[in-house]
Design a protein around this motif. Sequence first.
Motif, PDB file in Angstrom:
ATOM      1  N   THR A  59     101.464 148.582  35.851  1.00 52.46           N
ATOM      2  CA  THR A  59     101.452 147.323  35.107  1.00 52.46           C
ATOM      3  C   THR A  59     100.702 147.490  33.790  1.00 52.46           C
ATOM      4  OG1 THR A  59     101.387 146.142  37.206  1.00 52.46           O
ATOM      5  CG2 THR A  59     100.845 144.876  35.227  1.00 52.46           C
ATOM      6  N   CYS A  60     101.262 146.914  32.718  1.00 54.48           N
ATOM      7  CA  CYS A  60     100.656 147.008  31.389  1.00 54.48           C
ATOM      8  C   CYS A  60     100.587 145.616  30.764  1.00 54.48           C
ATOM      9  CB  CYS A  60     101.473 147.926  30.486  1.00 54.48           C
ATOM     10  SG  CYS A  60     101.725 149.600  31.125  1.00 54.48           S
ATOM     11  N   ASP A  61      99.385 145.135  30.485  1.00 56.57           N
ATOM     12  CA  ASP A  61      99.222 143.824  29.849  1.00 56.57           C
ATOM     13  C   ASP A  61      99.619 143.899  28.377  1.00 56.57           C
ATOM     14  OD1 ASP A  61      98.149 143.245  32.290  1.00 56.57           O
ATOM     15  OD2 ASP A  61      96.240 142.487  31.541  1.00 56.57           O
ATOM     16  N   LEU A  62     100.371 142.897  27.916  1.00 56.64           N
ATOM     17  CA  LEU A  62     100.814 142.871  26.527  1.00 56.64           C
ATOM     18  C   LEU A  62     100.131 141.761  25.730  1.00 56.64           C
ATOM     19  CD1 LEU A  62     104.636 143.580  27.001  1.00 56.64           C
ATOM     20  CD2 LEU A  62     102.856 145.163  26.227  1.00 56.64           C
ATOM     21  N   VAL A  63     100.329 140.493  26.128  1.00 52.86           N
ATOM     22  CA  VAL A  63      99.788 139.404  25.315  1.00 52.86           C
ATOM     23  C   VAL A  63      99.603 138.160  26.184  1.00 52.86           C
ATOM     24  CG1 VAL A  63     102.090 138.619  24.587  1.00 52.86           C
ATOM     25  CG2 VAL A  63     100.104 138.088  23.160  1.00 52.86           C
ATOM     26  N   THR A  64      98.537 137.408  25.904  1.00 57.61           N
ATOM     27  CA  THR A  64      98.311 136.101  26.509  1.00 57.61           C
ATOM     28  C   THR A  64      98.523 135.052  25.430  1.00 57.61           C
ATOM     29  OG1 THR A  64      96.725 136.977  28.113  1.00 57.61           O
ATOM     30  CG2 THR A  64      96.646 134.615  27.678  1.00 57.61           C
ATOM     31  N   LEU A  65      99.296 134.025  25.751  1.00 61.99           N
ATOM     32  CA  LEU A  65      99.635 133.025  24.741  1.00 61.99           C
ATOM     33  C   LEU A  65      99.801 131.656  25.385  1.00 61.99           C
ATOM     34  CD1 LEU A  65     103.381 133.419  23.713  1.00 61.99           C
ATOM     35  CD2 LEU A  65     102.391 134.538  25.701  1.00 61.99           C
ATOM     36  N   PRO A  66      99.746 130.574  24.583  1.00 59.97           N
ATOM     37  CA  PRO A  66      99.896 129.231  25.134  1.00 59.97           C
ATOM     38  C   PRO A  66     101.346 128.893  25.431  1.00 59.97           C
ATOM     39  CG  PRO A  66      99.548 129.113  22.768  1.00 59.97           C
ATOM     40  CD  PRO A  66      99.419 130.558  23.140  1.00 59.97           C
ATOM     41  N   TYR A  67     101.517 127.988  26.394  1.00 59.70           N
ATOM     42  CA  TYR A  67     102.852 127.575  26.837  1.00 59.70           C
ATOM     43  C   TYR A  67     102.716 126.151  27.366  1.00 59.70           C
ATOM     44  CZ  TYR A  67     107.359 128.116  29.334  1.00 59.70           C
ATOM     45  OH  TYR A  67     108.649 128.003  29.788  1.00 59.70           O
ATOM     46  N   PRO A  68     103.649 125.268  27.065  1.00 60.11           N
ATOM     47  CA  PRO A  68     103.509 123.877  27.497  1.00 60.11           C
ATOM     48  C   PRO A  68     103.403 123.725  29.019  1.00 60.11           C
ATOM     49  CG  PRO A  68     105.205 124.053  25.814  1.00 60.11           C
ATOM     50  CD  PRO A  68     104.859 125.454  26.221  1.00 60.11           C
ATOM     51  N   THR A  69     102.413 122.989  29.461  1.00 50.98           N
ATOM     52  CA  THR A  69     102.226 122.746  30.894  1.00 50.98           C
ATOM     53  C   THR A  69     103.445 122.072  31.496  1.00 50.98           C
ATOM     54  OG1 THR A  69      99.857 122.481  30.458  1.00 50.98           O
ATOM     55  CG2 THR A  69     100.672 121.700  32.584  1.00 50.98           C
ATOM     56  N   ARG A  70     104.085 121.175  30.739  1.00 52.02           N
ATOM     57  CA  ARG A  70     105.231 120.442  31.273  1.00 52.02           C
ATOM     58  C   ARG A  70     106.427 121.360  31.536  1.00 52.02           C
ATOM     59  NH1 ARG A  70     105.249 119.452  25.762  1.00 52.02           N
ATOM     60  NH2 ARG A  70     107.261 119.657  24.670  1.00 52.02           N
ATOM     61  N   PHE A  71     106.467 122.507  30.868  1.00 46.82           N
ATOM     62  CA  PHE A  71     107.516 123.490  31.145  1.00 46.82           C
ATOM     63  C   PHE A  71     107.116 124.417  32.289  1.00 46.82           C
ATOM     64  CE2 PHE A  71     108.787 123.397  26.370  1.00 46.82           C
ATOM     65  CZ  PHE A  71     109.482 122.218  26.564  1.00 46.82           C
ATOM     66  N   GLY A  72     105.928 124.990  32.180  1.00 49.14           N
ATOM     67  CA  GLY A  72     105.506 126.025  33.124  1.00 49.14           C
ATOM     68  C   GLY A  72     105.335 125.524  34.545  1.00 49.14           C
ATOM     69  N   LEU A  73     104.853 124.284  34.700  1.00 47.63           N
ATOM     70  CA  LEU A  73     104.672 123.675  36.022  1.00 47.63           C
ATOM     71  C   LEU A  73     105.522 122.401  36.054  1.00 47.63           C
ATOM     72  CD1 LEU A  73     100.819 124.233  36.300  1.00 47.63           C
ATOM     73  CD2 LEU A  73     102.623 125.587  37.393  1.00 47.63           C
ATOM     74  N   PHE A  74     106.799 122.584  35.996  1.00 49.16           N
ATOM     75  CA  PHE A  74     107.802 121.558  35.727  1.00 49.16           C
ATOM     76  C   PHE A  74     107.606 120.304  36.584  1.00 49.16           C
ATOM     77  CE2 PHE A  74     112.400 120.193  36.223  1.00 49.16           C
ATOM     78  CZ  PHE A  74     112.497 119.647  34.957  1.00 49.16           C
ATOM     79  N   ARG A  75     107.183 119.232  35.930  1.00 52.63           N
ATOM     80  CA  ARG A  75     107.048 117.899  36.519  1.00 52.63           C
ATOM     81  C   ARG A  75     105.903 117.765  37.516  1.00 52.63           C
ATOM     82  NH1 ARG A  75     113.440 116.501  37.827  1.00 52.63           N
ATOM     83  NH2 ARG A  75     114.114 116.227  35.662  1.00 52.63           N
ATOM     84  N   ALA A  76     105.328 118.873  37.974  1.00 56.00           N
ATOM     85  CA  ALA A  76     104.405 118.796  39.108  1.00 56.00           C
ATOM     86  C   ALA A  76     102.940 118.683  38.708  1.00 56.00           C
ATOM     87  CB  ALA A  76     104.588 120.028  39.996  1.00 56.00           C
ATOM     88  N   SER A  77     102.561 119.229  37.557  1.00 56.58           N
ATOM     89  CA  SER A  77     101.149 119.309  37.200  1.00 56.58           C
ATOM     90  C   SER A  77     100.573 117.950  36.816  1.00 56.58           C
ATOM     91  CB  SER A  77     100.957 120.286  36.034  1.00 56.58           C
ATOM     92  OG  SER A  77      99.604 120.305  35.632  1.00 56.58           O
TER      93      SER A  77
END
Length: 362
Positions: A59-77
């Motif tokens: 495993t090779c880490d590339l980049v950490t970046l922001p992402y909308p919560t409403r997309f990543g945890l669809f409807r549940a968060s």
Amino acid sequence: MRFPWGSAEVADLPAVGTRIDTLAHVEGSPGARLRLIRAQGEAFRREFPSTGTPDSVVTCDLVTLPYPTRFGLFRASRALAPFLSITNRMLVIRWTENGTGRVLLFEPSDHELGRYTPYFDSLSQKTPALVERQVVRVHGTVLGHLARLGIKPEEVDYLMFDHLHTQDLRRWIGTTAHQRDLGGQPRAAFPNAKVIVQRDELAAMAELHPLQRPWYQPAAYRDVPPEAFLPIEGSVVLGPGVAVVKTPGHVFGNQSLVLNTSTGIWVSSENVIAAEALTPEHSKLPGLAKWTRSWQQEVVLNANTIETTADQYNSIILEKTLADRSQVDARFLQFFPSSELTGAWTNPGTGPTFAHRHLTHG
């Protein structure tokens, strides 16, 4: 947007792998397909270990970046933070085939060019530079990681992504014409590598739907050589313990990597962003367990395009059926998100209950 190949040319490109007949296309209503997909997954899970194991997985880490919560945890968060953080990682898989070593790079994102994806480019332009430096962290590059592992670029046989959202491959596979934004005509960094992609995704990219446009860079494919692609239809075994499984929904041509390792079967894609999204009843993320109980759903999608949501749900159930239980915490599965939820002080309420962080074998 038109690509430099027509449908006939794509059909003429060489195939790769051994077709998995157990995971054949299923017809019927979404509910009927879900029942059949569970049965297919259970059957393939029994068969797959007999193919063997790859030589190694790193495993090779590339980049950490922001992402909308409403997309990543669809409807549940129920987190207050509008954004969460995801870490994009590359897997380097090696196996031996008829005495010849093979190298597959899964998710080798050129994140320097990926940032120009319309959605992320727009987000970057709205974000002050000081804030962006706090929320975007670069861990390494594809070529840098390979150098560290002692793998020469010309030794790489295959490049593969679960889907081509955000991807710009011009520096990896070269172009057939001058590229103004790159200051010339880039030579292929991976001169012998082929890009494994579902034929459905190539077809969809030729004429994007409005739901898809924020997430693709179609202009980046105008001058790429068609012979650099290995389009496949459905699911195939690439080598011992290495398979590509078609998992449509997040995009029409989504695909997942399935690996048989010393700890059992792993599955990797971006269909969900956390292992706990497959077993949300064990999640401590605000809202997930309650939401899935209330809506009688057993998984939480990563859904930004909502191309075919029922198909994505069914595909995640297939992934859930294939993956073995984690040897670290048996409440969670050996599902390795290609972009994994990562806790950050800037994003309260989005710290994962459990994270794999790496997949290692051999």
